[in-house]
Design an enzyme around this catalytic site. Structure first.
Site, PDB file in Angstrom:
ATOM      1  CG  HIS A 166      10.920  -3.270 -16.213  1.00 27.18           C
ATOM      2  ND1 HIS A 166      10.564  -2.244 -16.913  1.00 27.18           N
ATOM      3  CD2 HIS A 166      10.931  -2.765 -14.782  1.00 27.18           C
ATOM      4  CE1 HIS A 166      10.290  -1.150 -16.255  1.00 27.18           C
ATOM      5  NE2 HIS A 166      10.676  -1.320 -15.197  1.00 27.18           N
TER       6      HIS A 166
ATOM      7  NE  ARG B 293      15.036   1.641 -10.726  1.00 27.43           N
ATOM      8  CZ  ARG B 293      15.604   1.927 -11.884  1.00 27.43           C
ATOM      9  NH1 ARG B 293      16.961   1.843 -12.001  1.00 27.43           N
ATOM     10  NH2 ARG B 293      14.761   2.235 -12.943  1.00 27.43           N
TER      11      ARG B 293
ATOM     12  NE  ARG C 176      13.310  -1.096 -13.580  1.00 26.00           N
ATOM     13  CZ  ARG C 176      13.948  -0.225 -14.998  1.00 26.00           C
ATOM     14  NH1 ARG C 176      15.166  -0.420 -15.286  1.00 26.00           N
ATOM     15  NH2 ARG C 176      13.078   0.787 -15.251  1.00 26.00           N
TER      16      ARG C 176
ATOM     17  CG  ASN D 133      11.755  -6.223  -3.575  1.00 20.66           C
ATOM     18  OD1 ASN D 133      11.391  -5.604  -2.263  1.00 20.66           O
ATOM     19  ND2 ASN D 133      11.856  -5.210  -4.525  1.00 20.66           N
TER      20      ASN D 133
ATOM     21  CB  SER E 263      -0.931   0.082   1.235  1.00 23.62           C
ATOM     22  OG  SER E 263      -1.752  -1.414   1.419  1.00 23.62           O
ATOM     23  N   GLY E 264       1.962   1.117  -0.763  1.00 22.08           N
ATOM     24  CA  GLY E 264       2.895   2.466  -0.855  1.00 22.08           C
ATOM     25  C   GLY E 264       2.365   3.332  -1.907  1.00 22.08           C
TER      26      GLY E 264
HETATM   27  P1  A3D Z   1       6.709   1.805  -1.815  1.00 19.08           P
HETATM   28  O1  A3D Z   1       6.032   3.203  -1.646  1.00 19.08           O
HETATM   29  O2  A3D Z   1       7.857   1.640  -0.951  1.00 19.08           O
HETATM   30  O3  A3D Z   1       5.630   0.658  -1.377  1.00 19.08           O
HETATM   31  C1  A3D Z   1       5.848  -0.578  -1.288  1.00 19.08           C
HETATM   32  C2  A3D Z   1       5.017  -1.026   0.065  1.00 19.08           C
HETATM   33  O4  A3D Z   1       5.451  -2.605   0.256  1.00 19.08           O
HETATM   34  C3  A3D Z   1       5.274  -0.262   1.360  1.00 19.08           C
HETATM   35  O5  A3D Z   1       4.145   0.484   1.937  1.00 19.08           O
HETATM   36  C4  A3D Z   1       5.754  -1.468   2.233  1.00 19.08           C
HETATM   37  O6  A3D Z   1       5.345  -1.353   3.740  1.00 19.08           O
HETATM   38  C5  A3D Z   1       5.233  -2.722   1.633  1.00 19.08           C
HETATM   39  N1  A3D Z   1       5.897  -3.864   2.177  1.00 19.08           N
HETATM   40  C6  A3D Z   1       7.268  -4.164   2.318  1.00 19.08           C
HETATM   41  N2  A3D Z   1       7.414  -5.682   2.564  1.00 19.08           N
HETATM   42  C7  A3D Z   1       6.285  -6.092   2.696  1.00 19.08           C
HETATM   43  C8  A3D Z   1       5.271  -7.354   2.920  1.00 19.08           C
HETATM   44  N3  A3D Z   1       6.267  -8.325   3.186  1.00 19.08           N
HETATM   45  N4  A3D Z   1       4.224  -7.614   2.426  1.00 19.08           N
HETATM   46  C9  A3D Z   1       3.416  -6.630   2.271  1.00 19.08           C
HETATM   47  N5  A3D Z   1       3.633  -5.438   1.984  1.00 19.08           N
HETATM   48  C10 A3D Z   1       5.159  -5.061   2.270  1.00 19.08           C
HETATM   49  O7  A3D Z   1       7.064   1.340  -3.149  1.00 19.08           O
HETATM   50  P2  A3D Z   1       6.338   1.513  -4.777  1.00 19.08           P
HETATM   51  O8  A3D Z   1       4.837   1.443  -4.370  1.00 19.08           O
HETATM   52  O9  A3D Z   1       6.724   3.053  -5.156  1.00 19.08           O
HETATM   53  O10 A3D Z   1       6.951   0.637  -5.596  1.00 19.08           O
HETATM   54  C11 A3D Z   1       6.472  -0.867  -5.234  1.00 19.08           C
HETATM   55  C12 A3D Z   1       7.498  -1.689  -6.057  1.00 19.08           C
HETATM   56  O11 A3D Z   1       7.366  -1.581  -7.564  1.00 19.08           O
HETATM   57  C13 A3D Z   1       9.066  -1.501  -6.103  1.00 19.08           C
HETATM   58  O12 A3D Z   1       9.674  -2.869  -5.958  1.00 19.08           O
HETATM   59  C14 A3D Z   1       9.288  -1.038  -7.257  1.00 19.08           C
HETATM   60  O13 A3D Z   1      10.870  -1.226  -7.739  1.00 19.08           O
HETATM   61  C15 A3D Z   1       8.368  -1.531  -8.350  1.00 19.08           C
HETATM   62  N6  A3D Z   1       8.156  -0.725  -9.496  1.00 19.08           N
HETATM   63  C16 A3D Z   1       8.083  -1.523 -10.622  1.00 19.08           C
HETATM   64  C17 A3D Z   1       7.935  -0.779 -11.852  1.00 19.08           C
HETATM   65  C18 A3D Z   1       7.589  -1.629 -12.954  1.00 19.08           C
HETATM   66  O14 A3D Z   1       7.489  -1.078 -14.161  1.00 19.08           O
HETATM   67  C19 A3D Z   1       8.155  -3.066 -12.972  1.00 19.08           C
HETATM   68  C20 A3D Z   1       7.704   0.597 -11.839  1.00 19.08           C
HETATM   69  C21 A3D Z   1       7.969   1.297 -10.605  1.00 19.08           C
HETATM   70  C22 A3D Z   1       8.181   0.572  -9.475  1.00 19.08           C
END
Ligand code: A3D
Length: 321
Positions: free
Chosen positions: A176, A83, A89, A96, A11-12
């Site tokens: 990716h 990151r 990544r 992860n 829920s980030g």
């Molecule tokens: P962020 O805002 O940090 O949200 C991640 C959430 O995951 C946080 O609220 C954490 O508390 C929660 N979390 C951590 N560990 C756990 C767990 N074990 N169980 C449940 N929740 C947990 O990150 P974000 O929302 O900006 O990004 C999330 C992911 O997406 C990251 O790995 C990024 O690298 C990835 N991402 C991928 C793309 C692609 O195009 C593939 C693009 C942008 C981000």
């Protein structure tokens, strides 16, 4: 007809944006899950309080236990860490991968019939690990990256040509990562391939090469600007397009990280290819013809993904058996 249930694991930044978009598009009810207590509950309440103003009916709740995702039709996974500047990544793999093992077990127990979209990076390896850990059918587990990468490519091209983003289609293949393969030959403005537009004098090959490189670096460009995390609006919009295609059986052709069993001469790997997403999940992998240069670039990208999957198998030997 009952509303669909969409569970957001993580829920980030992306998770919160996904919840808002599900509401605005009235795709169904939302359950936000996170290990940090209060965050999913707070975001769910905040978005729910926006619903009378924006005019949507969607039940939103936040939970800290996997029971809350029970019976979800779609699960979108963003759990883990993003990151920071200077990181690739691939640097996220250790942290992860453990998260994917937990999330996979939670989905297997409470939402085994869901269509699962993984967003956590490094994407191709993490969606592979999530599929392994959940034991779901490969066609029900897919990774979001290609829609985002091609959206970036489309946006840059529309800006270059001063035409509507709607009239630009673009194609990005492969993993990716820095080796992703934006295909200019299959990218068009209203059906006219980019290669023809160079001949027509709309742009130069040099400009196109710069745009291709900017697409490859698109994620890092945002990380460099934000400094505290990575992109979230465009990634969330991209995953919503995939979820909508599944829920409405639209059968859109979307570049996605899909499980390959023989297509493109590859087996037991997730990598970005065009797929048809409908009520059956990933209903078809579209095998396009690649010329020798494109095949070489695709193979290089596949090699990078294979390397990361091997790292996963080394850390978690129970996966991939
Ligand atoms: P962020 O805002 O940090 O949200 C991640 C959430 O995951 C946080 O609220 C954490 O508390 C929660 N979390 C951590 N560990 C756990 C767990 N074990 N169980 C449940 N929740 C947990 O990150 P974000 O929302 O900006 O990004 C999330 C992911 O997406 C990251 O790995 C990024 O690298 C990835 N991402 C991928 C793309 C692609 O195009 C593939 C693009 C942008 C981000």
């Amino acid at each position: 007809m009952a509303r669909s249930k969409i569970a957001l694991v993580g829920s980030g930044q992306i998770g919160g944006t996904l919840a808002h978009l599900v509401g605005l598009k009235e795709l169904g009810d939302v359950v936000l899950f996170d290990i940090v207590d209060g965050v999913p509950q707070g975001k769910a309440l905040d978005i729910a309080e926006s619903s009378p103003v924006s005019g949507f009916d969607s039940a939103l709740s936040g939970v800290s236990s996997y029971e809350g995702i029970a019976g979800a039709d779609v699960v979108i996974v963003t759990a883990g860490v993003p990151r920071k500047p200077g990181m690739s990544r691939d640097d996220l793999i250790g942290t992860n991968l453990k998260v994917m093992e937990q999330v996979g077990a939670g989905i297997a127990k409470y939402a085994p019939d869901a269509f699962v979209i993984c967003i956590t990076n490094p994407l191709d390896a993490m969606v592979w690990a999530l599929r392994e850990a959940s034991g779901l059918k490969p066609e029900k587990v897919v990774g979001m990256a290609g829609v985002l990468d091609s959206a970036r490519f489309r946006y840059f091209l529309a800006d270059e040509f001063k035409v509507s983003v709607e009239d630009v289609t673009a194609f990005v293949l492969g993993g990716h990562g820095d080796s992703m393969v934006p295909l200019t030959r299959y990218s068009t403005v209203a059906g006219v391939p980019l290669t023809d537009l160079v001949k027509l004098g709309w742009t130069t090959q040099e400009r196109l090469d710069q745009i291709v490189q900017r697409t490859r670096d698109g994620g890092a460009e945002i990380v460099g600007l934000l400094k505290t995390g990575s992109a979230f609006y465009a990634p969330a919009a991209s995953a919503i397009a995939m979820a909508e295609s599944y829920l409405k059986d639209k059968k859109r052709v979307l570049p996605s990280a899909a499980y390959l069993s023989g297509q493109y001469g590859l087996n037991d790997i997730y990598v970005g290819v065009p797929v048809v997403i409908g009520a059956g999940g990933v209903e078809r992998v579209v095998e396009i013809e690649l010329n020798p240069d494109e095949r070489e670039a695709f193979d290089k990208s596949v090699g990078a993904v294979k390397g990361l999957i091997e790292v996963c198998k080394g850390i978690a030997p129970n996966l991939g058996k």
